[in-house]
Enzyme design. Structure first.
Site, mmCIF file in Angstrom:
data_model
loop_
_atom_site.group_PDB
_atom_site.id
_atom_site.type_symbol
_atom_site.label_atom_id
_atom_site.label_comp_id
_atom_site.label_asym_id
_atom_site.label_seq_id
_atom_site.Cartn_x
_atom_site.Cartn_y
_atom_site.Cartn_z
ATOM 1 N N ASP A 169 0.849 -1.179 0.000
ATOM 2 C CA ASP A 169 0.000 0.000 0.000
ATOM 3 C C ASP A 169 0.883 1.226 0.000
ATOM 4 O O ASP A 169 1.877 1.279 0.716
ATOM 5 C CB ASP A 169 -0.871 0.011 1.264
ATOM 6 C CG ASP A 169 -2.196 -0.667 1.011
ATOM 7 O OD1 ASP A 169 -2.688 -0.552 -0.125
ATOM 8 O OD2 ASP A 169 -2.711 -1.308 1.940
ATOM 9 N N ASP B 51 -6.677 23.604 13.054
ATOM 10 C CA ASP B 51 -6.820 22.340 12.324
ATOM 11 C C ASP B 51 -5.867 21.304 12.930
ATOM 12 O O ASP B 51 -4.649 21.452 12.847
ATOM 13 C CB ASP B 51 -6.461 22.593 10.841
ATOM 14 C CG ASP B 51 -6.707 21.375 9.985
ATOM 15 O OD1 ASP B 51 -6.962 20.286 10.557
ATOM 16 O OD2 ASP B 51 -6.633 21.504 8.761
ATOM 17 N N GLU C 39 -2.019 17.286 8.223
ATOM 18 C CA GLU C 39 -1.830 18.196 7.089
ATOM 19 C C GLU C 39 -1.864 19.648 7.575
ATOM 20 O O GLU C 39 -1.012 20.454 7.228
ATOM 21 C CB GLU C 39 -2.942 18.003 6.037
ATOM 22 C CG GLU C 39 -2.764 16.800 5.144
ATOM 23 C CD GLU C 39 -3.433 15.551 5.704
ATOM 24 O OE1 GLU C 39 -3.921 15.615 6.861
ATOM 25 O OE2 GLU C 39 -3.471 14.524 5.008
ATOM 26 N N PHE D 245 -13.849 21.029 7.833
ATOM 27 C CA PHE D 245 -13.749 20.311 6.567
ATOM 28 C C PHE D 245 -14.747 19.158 6.568
ATOM 29 O O PHE D 245 -14.808 18.384 7.515
ATOM 30 C CB PHE D 245 -12.336 19.746 6.404
ATOM 31 C CG PHE D 245 -12.115 19.011 5.116
ATOM 32 C CD1 PHE D 245 -11.621 19.686 3.996
ATOM 33 C CD2 PHE D 245 -12.408 17.652 4.993
ATOM 34 C CE1 PHE D 245 -11.418 19.022 2.806
ATOM 35 C CE2 PHE D 245 -12.210 16.997 3.802
ATOM 36 C CZ PHE D 245 -11.715 17.671 2.706
ATOM 37 N N THR D 246 -15.567 19.065 5.555
ATOM 38 C CA THR D 246 -16.458 17.907 5.449
ATOM 39 C C THR D 246 -16.321 17.309 4.061
ATOM 40 O O THR D 246 -15.795 17.953 3.142
ATOM 41 C CB THR D 246 -17.935 18.292 5.641
ATOM 42 O OG1 THR D 246 -18.309 19.109 4.540
ATOM 43 C CG2 THR D 246 -18.173 19.026 6.954
ATOM 44 N N THR E 176 -18.300 19.638 1.587
ATOM 45 C CA THR E 176 -17.781 20.947 1.180
ATOM 46 C C THR E 176 -16.388 20.843 0.585
ATOM 47 O O THR E 176 -16.000 21.663 -0.237
ATOM 48 C CB THR E 176 -17.721 21.896 2.378
ATOM 49 O OG1 THR E 176 -16.852 21.315 3.366
ATOM 50 C CG2 THR E 176 -19.100 22.108 2.981
ATOM 51 N N LYS F 74 -9.611 27.262 2.560
ATOM 52 C CA LYS F 74 -8.608 26.424 1.867
ATOM 53 C C LYS F 74 -9.243 25.064 1.604
ATOM 54 O O LYS F 74 -10.060 24.571 2.400
ATOM 55 C CB LYS F 74 -7.316 26.298 2.677
ATOM 56 C CG LYS F 74 -7.390 25.449 3.947
ATOM 57 C CD LYS F 74 -5.996 25.252 4.499
ATOM 58 C CE LYS F 74 -5.918 24.039 5.416
ATOM 59 N NZ LYS F 74 -6.473 24.220 6.745
ATOM 60 N N ASP G 1 -10.164 -5.576 1.789
ATOM 61 C CA ASP G 1 -8.925 -6.244 1.388
ATOM 62 C C ASP G 1 -9.068 -7.758 1.414
ATOM 63 O O ASP G 1 -8.231 -8.463 0.854
ATOM 64 C CB ASP G 1 -7.782 -5.874 2.348
ATOM 65 C CG ASP G 1 -7.178 -4.526 2.033
ATOM 66 O OD1 ASP G 1 -7.240 -4.126 0.855
ATOM 67 O OD2 ASP G 1 -6.657 -3.883 2.956
#
Lengths: 685, 570
Positions: free
Chosen positions: A306, A343, A347, A376-377, A380, A394, A521
């Site tokens: 992976d 946040d 990231e 963040f969703t 959106t 952003k 998997d």
């Protein structure tokens, strides 16, 4: 004692004395029968012992002395082999014991069909039953969480003290019997019947390691039995030839020659090699469902890895701010910073870090107390912050431009160009806007794990093809594939494409290995030849795999491949060594046997051994002590370096082939010097 | 040893290497059904044969069917030959009025020629009618083809993937006969006639010797039999004296031709093998290992023969050991021929092996005891070597950390079992029968020389029988009932103990998928594997005979050099 603690357990004195006792117990012929090579040695020991007693009664002191010593060393040969096996088994048994201690009897709170809860012993739970487990309780059996979230202490099986989160639905829903819930309450649906749980299977596997031979072990055992049979006939024919030639050869000397010629070294160490291989795997926190699977790991020629978590760090990192024309980089960085201060995602944190590094901003989330956040969703696809009349957003290259247009702004053409460029480089573009103006793009980069490039190169050198599996688009995937040097990649992978890829490779003759965790998997895991399921994964994935990695480390497959190879190499090296040893033993014993009738054959005594008796005894002693001398190597395994097969073959042939030819000449000579110095036997030539 | 002698041997080996590719390519064309220059003549004949015999060319056989066809073919050959030998006197072409053969000798001879051994417990010119000689010759055509069919099936097993069949035995038989055996032995016979071999059906000639006595000189279709005897690695000569007889080998040129004929197919097969498995390096490696052992053996024997007998040196007679050698050939050529005859398993002799120096005898024994894999006869030599390759791959292959594979095929329990069986049976038979011979009255009675040399004679007889070599050391009463039957059994075991496991391996391998080659693949070509292969042949194949050899040729050698002799003897 946990599995973890066992790692420190080495050749302690108690383990040695326990194995010594076990070695004696294993002299039982019924037990010895399973190893034809050593069984022949035991029969030979018995014969020589009887011969020694006969000589004692007959009053032949000199011959008795010689025969007795041969008999003792032959018995020691058998005992050394048994000891090696017992030592390896002892380690396995201790590990099994550690696992078993976690399977303490628990009382489970079972939810009856009526909805009432009754208390039942954990051992009575069957597949489909539901139980409630709350903080502080031990999970009674393997199962899947169907309701709730809990932190679970799995140290009993993994040795890892940090608790893990297990939750209903998703890929972290499996729980193992014997682990402890630390917080909250969960409802678990049981997925294993009594005696069939994960732990049960592991315990029986470790304990049964001796009885279950792997395919290569079976093949090797056949060859060793065949060689033994040949030498039995060779020795049986030697007596008539000797009689014809007028030579008198004692049974003891014939048996000594036989034992020296049959492959006792590998015959005595074979099961220890196999068992210790399994133990080594366990020490790396991998449980294999069969020895066959470990051996297959050595044979794997394609491995699927992976991308996320294995090749790259799980998270993307901000590495560059790309401002649009007319925008200062500092402006972009400042906007990115304030929008990310709250946040908590890796990231977001990486954006904060980059912005601070570049421009030494001093704002903290404390300064934004009255700001309004937009989380963040998935819908959106962007996050943002509104404060002091500023609206900073952003997010993805689709959602943020859409927001800007909504605000009446226009899009600079450079934005599209940058977004495409970053995508092509394998990165993720994050567009930042303030109000109706696009400020710029943040380059989120997949960070390749340190050292992974070298490991992949090592695999390639070992002739293993590496394939990167990723959900990314082909362009991004190819960039990363080239950067880290995998041989192939599977982009936009779905369970179906993974399965198809594995099947196609197998049709071409390859053995495929892979790591997986999620339920999706499981078809691929079930299809792969070596399938490592992560312990943190779902029950379905763990069922489909033939190994479970308790550490849930995605790179563990690479270790497993190495251990698989190491077992085979060790077995092959000792076989080659054992067979090559025969040459020197012929030169020690044959002249000793016939020199009285054909004095000229003394010329074959190239080691210049003192006397026929000392020559035979020295060869037998060498043959015996080489077994304990090689036990550490058998338990540790021959070192494996990931280089091409041609290089490994050359090196190992040099060490174990040529070494196997030369070493006994030196060894037997040295032992003969000792035997001579101590006057152990008659030194008359 | 002379420079010329050594150079000659080296040149000969160079010729063998040069021959491998053209012969291999021709064989590839024949068995891959490609166009050859013989097609216009042979193709109609081939079709006719199939129509007559009801063979369906395209229908392939599983390993068991293939084996049963081979067995039936061998059985019929045996019964027919046995029958003809028993009623020889009543059959035509018998100008010397030879009598019927007894049951013992007929059994031994029929087995011998069916198994491509050509052990001769009889003297040809004093036992066989021309008709019988021709019938033997028919077997000399057919028996090598059995070996050829075996290797064709085996190589298919290695090269095909996920298949079930190994080819059609009748097609392999017919194509070998029409494209290989007949044309080349025809040309060979013609050249031998030109070089001085007689080819007639006339009565024996009576000659008056200088002393005034008379001598009956045997005649017959010598060239014809000589060509197929050498080409087919049969070795059953027309005359009792075999290749040493001036009619069989009138000059050095005909000796060389016989050698080249005998080596041609076995050497070419190694290249053919590489070609079929699509990696000619594999074939060259096998050939290299074979030739390295062959060259070593030849030079060791040549050295031993050239140094000569130390006991004679004490008597003031210096020089090479010339006892039992044709003066025309000398030690170098004789060594080359005797190493060849034991290595390639054709078994015809141009010198008396009984009179070789002990080390020379040791070389001949080694060549046969190692399983006739140093070149070896049609098909079976390469087959044995490939069985050793499988063992070598298994013994050492684990050392690269993968399940051992040969040419991409995984070597697993079944293959190991069968390869071990193929290795065990010959060892058992040689040692078991030899042990019986030196402890039983019947066996001991047939030994003409006492001491270690007698043991060498016995070991040689059974090694020759099991190896389907057919050459005799001499000094042994091969016609006595004991040896007629024991050697007869040895020949049968030697042949079929090889056939069954080999075909079973092929039948198992053919079904397997091949693992594609990669950097992790155990390399089965090159010097390293060649060396490993040689080591396996020597340690696993030949060293098991070390105790026996120590009491035979080695004991004799050291005794000889210390001035000890073993008196008496017949």
């Amino acid at each position: 004692m946990s599995v973890q603690e066992l790692k420190s357990q080495t050749l302690s004195s108690s383990a040695v004395s326990q194995a010594a006792g076990e070695a004696l117990r294993k002299l039982n012929p019924r037990w010895m029968m399973h190893n034809p090579v050593m069984f022949i040695v035991e029969v030979g020991s018995l014969f020589t012992t009887v011969d020694a007693v006969r000589l004692l009664i007959a009053g032949n002191a000199s011959l008795f002395n010689f025969t007795l010593q041969i008999a003792i060393w032959l018995w020691l040969t058998v005992l050394f082999a048994n000891f090696a096996e017992a030592l390896a088994e002892g380690r396995g048994r201790a590990q099994a014991q550690a696992l078993r201690s976690t399977r303490t009897d628990t009382v489970a709170r079972k939810i009856e069909a009526s909805g009432t809860i009754t208390m039942v012993p954990g051992t009575q739970l069957r597949v489909g039953d539901r139980v409630v487990v709350t903080a502080g309780e031990i999970i009674p059996s393997d199962g899947t969480i169907i309701e709730g979230v809990a932190s679970v202490d799995e140290s009993a099986i993994t040795g890892e003290s940090a608790p893990v989160i297990r939750a209903a639905s998703g890929d972290m829903s499996a729980v193992t019997g014997g682990t402890r819930v630390l917080s909250d309450q969960i409802t678990v649906q049981i997925t294993a019947n009594p005696g069939e749980t994960f732990l049960d299977r592991m315990i029986s596997l470790i304990e049964g390691a001796v009885r279950q031979k792997t395919p290569n072990e079976i093949a090797l055992a056949i060859l060793l039995a065949g060689l033994t049979l040949i030498f039995v006939v060779v020795i049986m024919a030697t007596e008539p030839f000797a009689m014809y030639s007028g030579a008198v050869v004692s049974v003891t000397v014939l048996i000594a020659l036989l034992v020296c010629l049959i492959p006792t070294t590998i015959g005595g160490l074979m099961s220890a090699i196999g068992i210790s291989g399994m133990n080594r795997l366990l020490q790396r926190n991998v449980l294999a469902t069969s020895g066959r699977a470990i051996e297959a790991a050595g044979d794997v020629n394609v491995i699927l890895l992976d991308k996320t978590g294995t090749i790259t760090m799980g998270n993307r990192m901000a590495t560059e701010f790309v401002p649009m024309p007319g925008v200062q980089e500092r402006t972009l960085a400042e906007a990115a910073l304030v929008s990310s201060l709250s946040d908590e995602t890796p990231e977001g944190q990486s954006i904060v870090q980059l912005a601070r590094e570049r421009f030494q901003f001093s704002q903290t989330s404390e300064d934004l107390r009255d700001a309004e956040f937009h989380e963040f969703t998935a819908q959106t696809q962007m996050s943002g912050i509104d404060f002091g009349g500023r609206m900073i957003r952003k997010g993805s290259s689709k959602s943020v431009p859409a927001f800007v247009k909504e605000q009446g702004g226009s899009l600079p053409p450079e934005m599209d160009r940058e977004v495409t460029r970053i995508g092509r480089l394998g990165g993720t573009p994050l567009v930042v806007a303030e109000g109706d103006r696009i400020l710029g793009v943040i380059y989120l980069k997949d960070i390749v794990k340190p050292g992974i490039r070298e490991r992949l190169q090592a695999l390639r050198d070992a002739g293993i093809k590496t394939v990167m599996i990723t959900g990314d688009n082909p362009v991004t995937a190819e960039t990363i594939a080239q950067e880290v040097g995998v041989d192939d990649f599977l982009a936009q992978a779905t369970p179906e494409t993974k399965l198809a890829y594995i099947k196609q490779e197998q049709a071409e003759g390859y053995l495929v290995g892979m790591v997986g965790d999620g339920t999706n998997d499981s078809p691929a895991l079930a299809q792969a030849d070596v399938a490592v399921a992560m312990n943190s994964g779902t029950q379905a994935a763990r069922e489909a795999g033939n190994m479970v990695d308790l550490d849930s480390s995605p790179t563990k497959l690479l270790d497993i491949v190495e251990i698989g190879k190491q077992i085979l190499i060790t077995r092959g090296a000792m076989t080659t060594f054992s067979v090559a040893n025969d040459v020197a033993k012929y030169f020690a014993i044959i002249p000793a046997m016939f020199v009285t009738v054909f004095p000229g054959l003394g010329a074959l005594n190239i080691m210049h051994l003192t006397s026929p008796e000392s020559a035979v005894l020295s060869a037998v002693i060498f043959n015996a002590i080489i077994i304990p001398l090689l036990i550490p190597l058998a338990l540790r395994g021959v070192r494996y370096r990931p280089v091409g097969a041609a290089v490994i073959l050359r090196n190992n042939l040099f060490v174990y082939g040529l070494g196997g030819l030369a070493l006994p000449f030196v060894g037997i000579k040295l032992i003969d010097l000792g035997v001579t110095a101590l006057h152990l036997v008659s030194l008359h030539p | 040893m002379t420079v010329a002698g050594v150079l000659g041997i080296l040149v000969f080996v160079a010729v063998l290497i040069a021959m491998a590719k053209p012969v291999g390519l021709y064989l590839f064309a024949v068995y891959d059904q490609r166009r050859t220059f013989l097609d216009p003549v042979m193709r109609p004949v081939e079709r006719g044969i199939y129509r007559l015999a009801g063979v369906r060319e395209e229908k392939e056989m599983s390993w068991l069917e293939y084996f049963l066809a081979l067995l039936a073919f061998n059985l019929v050959g045996f019964v027919v030959l046995y029958g003809f030998l028993r009623i020889q006197a009543a059959l035509p072409f018998n100008p010397a009025h030879m009598k019927d053969l007894g049951p013992h000798l007929s059994f031994n001879t029929a087995v011998s020629f069916m198994t491509n051994t050509n052990w001769q417990a009889y003297g040809g010119e004093s036992t066989m009618s021309y008709f019988s000689q021709t019938m033997l010759m028919v077997q000399q055509f057919l028996s090598p083809i059995s070996g050829m069919a075996m290797i064709l099936a085996f190589i298919r097993g290695l090269s095909r993937r996920n298949a079930h069949t190994l080819g059609n035995f009748w097609v392999d038989l017919t194509r070998t006969l029409l494209w290989v055996s007949l044309p080349i032995s025809f040309i060979g016979a013609m050249v031998l006639v030109a070089l001085g071999n007689p080819q007639n059906w006339g009565p024996y000639v009576t000659a008056h010797t200088l002393q005034g006595g008379t001598q009956s000189i045997a005649q017959g279709p010598v060239a014809m039999m000589n060509a197929i005897m050498q080409f087919g690695d049969n070795g059953g000569g027309f005359f009792n004296m075999n290749a040493g007889h001036p009619y069989e080998t009138p000059n050095v040129a005909s000796l060389m031709l016989q050698l080249i004929l005998g080596f041609s197919i076995p050497v070419g097969l190694t290249y053919y093998f590489g070609k079929v498995v699509k990696d000619t390096r594999q074939g060259w490696t096998i050939l290299g290992a074979m030739l390295a052992m062959f060259l070593t053996g030849t030079l060791v024997m040549y050295h031993a023969e050239a140094v000569g007998n130390p006991l004679l040196a004490h008597l003031g007679i210096h020089g090479a050991n010339m006892e039992g050698k044709e003066v025309r050939f000398g030690p170098a050529l004789s060594s080359l021929f005797e190493t060849s005859t034991t290595a390639v398993s054709w078994g015809s002799t141009a010198a008396a092996n009984d009179s070789l120096m002990p080390i020379g005898g040791l070389i001949t024994l080694f060549n046969m005891m190692s399983g006739e894999v140093i070149i070896g006869a049609w098909g079976v030599g390469l087959l044995g070597m490939l069985a050793f390759a499988i063992l070598a791959v298994f013994l050492a292959g684990l050392m690269v950390g993968r399940t051992p594979e040969y040419l991409g095929k995984k070597i697993q329990a079944f293959e190991v079992q069968m390869a071990t069986l193929a290795m065990i049976v010959p060892t058992f038979v040689i040692l078991g029968l030899s042990a019986w011979a030196v402890t039983s009255k019947g066996g001991l009675a047939g030994i003409y020389n006492p001491g270690p040399h007698g043991l060498s004679e016995v070991l040689y007889a059974f090694a020759s029988g099991v190896g389907n070599n057919g050459s005799a050391f001499g000094g042994l009463d091969a016609a006595s009932p004991f040896y007629i039957w024991t050697v007869g059994l040895a020949m049968l075991f030697g042949r079929f103990a090889m056939y069954i496991p080999a075909l079973a391996i092929a039948g198992s391998l053919v079904q397997k998928q091949a693992v594609p080659e990669s950097g992790g693949t155990f390399p089965t070509h090159g010097m390293l594997f060649g060396g490993l292969l040689i080591a396996t042949v020597v340690i696993v194949g030949a060293l098991v005979f070390f105790p026996a050899l120590a009491l035979g040729p080695l004991a004799e050698h050291f005794a000889l050099w210390s001035g000890h002799v073993f008196g008496g003897g017949a």
